[in-house]
Design an enzyme around this catalytic site. Structure first.
Site, PDB file in Angstrom:
ATOM      1  N   SER A 135     -67.400  56.031 -29.905  1.00 12.90           N
ATOM      2  CA  SER A 135     -67.527  56.924 -28.842  1.00 12.90           C
ATOM      3  C   SER A 135     -66.310  56.504 -27.677  1.00 12.90           C
ATOM      4  CB  SER A 135     -68.830  56.809 -28.413  1.00 12.90           C
ATOM      5  OG  SER A 135     -68.803  57.445 -26.966  1.00 12.90           O
ATOM      6  N   GLU A 137     -67.256  56.442 -24.855  1.00 13.75           N
ATOM      7  CA  GLU A 137     -67.881  55.458 -23.857  1.00 13.75           C
ATOM      8  C   GLU A 137     -67.562  54.272 -23.905  1.00 13.75           C
ATOM      9  OE1 GLU A 137     -70.298  56.261 -21.720  1.00 13.75           O
ATOM     10  OE2 GLU A 137     -69.972  58.415 -21.859  1.00 13.75           O
ATOM     11  N   TYR A 158     -75.123  52.092 -24.086  1.00 15.12           N
ATOM     12  CA  TYR A 158     -74.747  52.944 -25.033  1.00 15.12           C
ATOM     13  C   TYR A 158     -73.429  52.392 -25.595  1.00 15.12           C
ATOM     14  CZ  TYR A 158     -72.893  57.062 -27.597  1.00 15.12           C
ATOM     15  OH  TYR A 158     -72.489  58.023 -28.316  1.00 15.12           O
TER      16      TYR A 158
HETATM   17  P1  NDP Z   1     -78.044  63.174 -32.350  1.00 18.33           P
HETATM   18  O1  NDP Z   1     -78.709  62.483 -31.208  1.00 18.33           O
HETATM   19  O2  NDP Z   1     -78.124  64.600 -32.439  1.00 18.33           O
HETATM   20  O3  NDP Z   1     -78.394  62.632 -33.608  1.00 18.33           O
HETATM   21  C1  NDP Z   1     -78.503  61.205 -34.072  1.00 18.33           C
HETATM   22  C2  NDP Z   1     -79.576  61.034 -35.071  1.00 18.33           C
HETATM   23  O4  NDP Z   1     -79.633  59.709 -35.198  1.00 18.33           O
HETATM   24  C3  NDP Z   1     -80.879  61.755 -34.711  1.00 18.33           C
HETATM   25  O5  NDP Z   1     -80.861  62.855 -35.533  1.00 18.33           O
HETATM   26  C4  NDP Z   1     -81.731  60.627 -35.366  1.00 18.33           C
HETATM   27  O6  NDP Z   1     -82.214  61.010 -36.678  1.00 18.33           O
HETATM   28  C5  NDP Z   1     -80.925  59.461 -35.462  1.00 18.33           C
HETATM   29  N1  NDP Z   1     -81.527  58.665 -34.371  1.00 18.33           N
HETATM   30  C6  NDP Z   1     -81.841  59.057 -33.053  1.00 18.33           C
HETATM   31  N2  NDP Z   1     -82.209  57.886 -32.264  1.00 18.33           N
HETATM   32  C7  NDP Z   1     -82.270  56.776 -33.242  1.00 18.33           C
HETATM   33  C8  NDP Z   1     -82.740  55.444 -33.000  1.00 18.33           C
HETATM   34  N3  NDP Z   1     -83.038  55.180 -31.934  1.00 18.33           N
HETATM   35  N4  NDP Z   1     -82.533  54.665 -34.086  1.00 18.33           N
HETATM   36  C9  NDP Z   1     -81.995  54.953 -35.403  1.00 18.33           C
HETATM   37  N5  NDP Z   1     -81.473  56.351 -35.564  1.00 18.33           N
HETATM   38  C10 NDP Z   1     -81.745  57.240 -34.542  1.00 18.33           C
HETATM   39  O7  NDP Z   1     -76.558  62.744 -32.008  1.00 18.33           O
HETATM   40  P2  NDP Z   1     -75.158  63.543 -32.015  1.00 18.33           P
HETATM   41  O8  NDP Z   1     -75.043  64.040 -33.633  1.00 18.33           O
HETATM   42  O9  NDP Z   1     -74.743  64.230 -31.168  1.00 18.33           O
HETATM   43  O10 NDP Z   1     -73.932  62.311 -32.606  1.00 18.33           O
HETATM   44  C11 NDP Z   1     -73.918  61.702 -33.740  1.00 18.33           C
HETATM   45  C12 NDP Z   1     -73.205  60.275 -33.736  1.00 18.33           C
HETATM   46  O11 NDP Z   1     -72.057  60.432 -32.969  1.00 18.33           O
HETATM   47  C13 NDP Z   1     -74.081  59.448 -32.852  1.00 18.33           C
HETATM   48  O12 NDP Z   1     -73.841  57.941 -33.216  1.00 18.33           O
HETATM   49  C14 NDP Z   1     -73.330  59.474 -31.475  1.00 18.33           C
HETATM   50  O13 NDP Z   1     -73.819  58.461 -30.686  1.00 18.33           O
HETATM   51  C15 NDP Z   1     -72.071  59.649 -31.610  1.00 18.33           C
HETATM   52  N6  NDP Z   1     -70.985  60.373 -30.725  1.00 18.33           N
HETATM   53  C16 NDP Z   1     -71.726  61.730 -30.505  1.00 18.33           C
HETATM   54  C17 NDP Z   1     -70.734  62.237 -29.475  1.00 18.33           C
HETATM   55  C18 NDP Z   1     -71.145  63.620 -28.943  1.00 18.33           C
HETATM   56  O14 NDP Z   1     -70.466  64.208 -28.014  1.00 18.33           O
HETATM   57  N7  NDP Z   1     -71.954  64.441 -29.838  1.00 18.33           N
HETATM   58  C19 NDP Z   1     -69.564  61.726 -28.787  1.00 18.33           C
HETATM   59  C20 NDP Z   1     -69.163  60.393 -29.484  1.00 18.33           C
HETATM   60  C21 NDP Z   1     -69.952  59.728 -30.398  1.00 18.33           C
HETATM   61  P3  NDP Z   1     -83.844  60.768 -37.135  1.00 18.33           P
HETATM   62  O15 NDP Z   1     -84.560  61.053 -36.123  1.00 18.33           O
HETATM   63  O16 NDP Z   1     -83.732  61.912 -38.142  1.00 18.33           O
HETATM   64  O17 NDP Z   1     -83.995  59.303 -37.864  1.00 18.33           O
END
Ligand code: NDP
Length: 331
Positions: A135, A137, A158
């Site tokens: 990210s 970040e 994060y």
């Molecule tokens: P989302 O929050 O939509 O999806 C992330 C998924 O991770 C969830 O569906 C969930 O699946 C799982 N999750 C959530 N919390 C936890 C936890 N505490 N431990 C383990 N699994 C967890 O994120 P995005 O799709 O927006 O992002 C995807 C990835 O890209 C992430 O890693 C994010 O940090 C990164 N990212 C996103 C950006 C953006 O702008 N969207 C920018 C840069 C990086 P379930 O509940 O089904 O287990």
């Protein structure tokens, strides 16, 4: 199982950790469209609604597994069973704001999960290609557009977790020769996100005010500036990284930054409203430490992957609002 040597993974099979999320669902759609068989995980397959996969009409086309990423056995089991050609790690606690309230969960879900996947690929001796969701970040404030050589200075739990996971990926690539890459993605948006993300809060808040369901919208610091792109274009970049000849890290961004009040202005202008009459900046919503300016330089991705962002902030806002209003019209 083959420990020590390298075993072939299933051709044209991808495994997406975090398939229920915003990027996971769009990546699954993108890969299916390219003839790839897609497996995906959720922490609890029985409990997750997979609303994003259903909304995209691909729920029945993805093979779903339960996997707790902080549990090595769980990760080992699913990867051994699927033996994918490609793994995408998109699962983690993905909200910067929430990471200040849940720092331990955020760090565990980001760092331990990434190492568990890397260790499993190494342990099984797979030739699987691995993409890790890093990210912007990691960079913290960027006084000039950040590229792959810009030093990290994260300003949230994060960002600290994402920076550590980035270095774990680089270390496994160098130490064990894994095909492992980090995509350092700047903010990208889609209608699939919950309202704890400020952009969705603005979109739904503006629509509620236009429909006279609300009068005012409370936001935090309106002066922050971000590089906002459109998520479907960003999942394409992830797939391109794994299709490249060599494993490398890439910044994925539009190269353009806008202030949050400009984003708000575009959203209210969509309805012919003046945001100044409806938006308050509430100090209670400000973060303990925030990033004033976040902007990326995607030149390397353009040069080596042939990727560049098409939609900029104004198109992102109108795309989000078109989708929101279509959802409301459908009831
Ligand atoms: P989302 O929050 O939509 O999806 C992330 C998924 O991770 C969830 O569906 C969930 O699946 C799982 N999750 C959530 N919390 C936890 C936890 N505490 N431990 C383990 N699994 C967890 O994120 P995005 O799709 O927006 O992002 C995807 C990835 O890209 C992430 O890693 C994010 O940090 C990164 N990212 C996103 C950006 C953006 O702008 N969207 C920018 C840069 C990086 P379930 O509940 O089904 O287990």
């Amino acid at each position: 199982m083959n420990i020590g040597g390298t075993t072939r993974s299933s051709p044209k099979t991808a495994l997406i950790f975090g398939v229920s999320g915003q990027d996971g669902a769009y990546l699954a759609q993108f890969l299916l469209g390219n003839g790839i068989s897609v497996h995906g995980t959720s922490r609890d397959r029985e409990m997750s609604s997979f609303a994003n996969l259903r909304r995209l009409g691909i729920f029945d086309r993805v093979t779903l597994h339960s996997a707790g990423l902080t549990d090595f056995r769980s990760v080992l089991e699913v990867i051994s069973r699927v033996r994918p050609a490609e793994i995408y790690n998109l699962a983690s606690q993905a909200s910067v704001g929430l990471s200040f309230d849940q720092p331990v969960e955020t760090l565990n879900s980001t760092i331990t999960s990434t190492i568990n996947i890397l260790e499993t690929i190494r342990f099984l001796g797979l030739d699987t290609r691995f993409y890790n969701a890093s990210s912007s970040e990691c960079f913290g404030n960027t006084d000039r557009p950040a590229d792959e050589t810009t030093p990290f200075h994260p300003r949230s739990p994060y960002g600290v977790g994402k920076a550590a996971a980035y270095w774990a990926v680089a270390n496994y690539r160098e130490a064990y020769g894994l095909f492992a890459c980090s995509g350092i993605l700047f903010n990208h948006e889609l209608p699939l996100r919950p309202t704890r993300y400020v952009t969705q809060k603005i979109i739904r808040g503006a629509a509620d005010i236009a429909e006279r369901k609300a009068e005012m919208l409370d936001l935090g610091d309106l002066s922050i500036a971000r590089d906002w792109g459109w998520a479907p274009e960003y999942v394409d970049a992830m797939a391109r990284m794994l299709a490249h000849d060599e494993p490398q890290d890439f910044v994925i961004a539009t190269g353009e930054a806008n202030r949050l009040d400009a984003f708000v202005d575009r959203a209210f202008a969509y309805f012919g409203l003046d945001w100044r009459r409806h938006v308050r900046s509430n100090p209670a919503l400000m973060r303990p430490s925030d990033i004033a300016l976040s902007i990326g330089n995607p030149e390397k991705a353009k040069r080596l992957l042939g990727w560049s962002a098409e939609r900029r902030m104004t198109e992102v806002v109108s795309g989000l609002l078109d989708a929101e209003m279509a959802l409301r019209a459908a009831g």
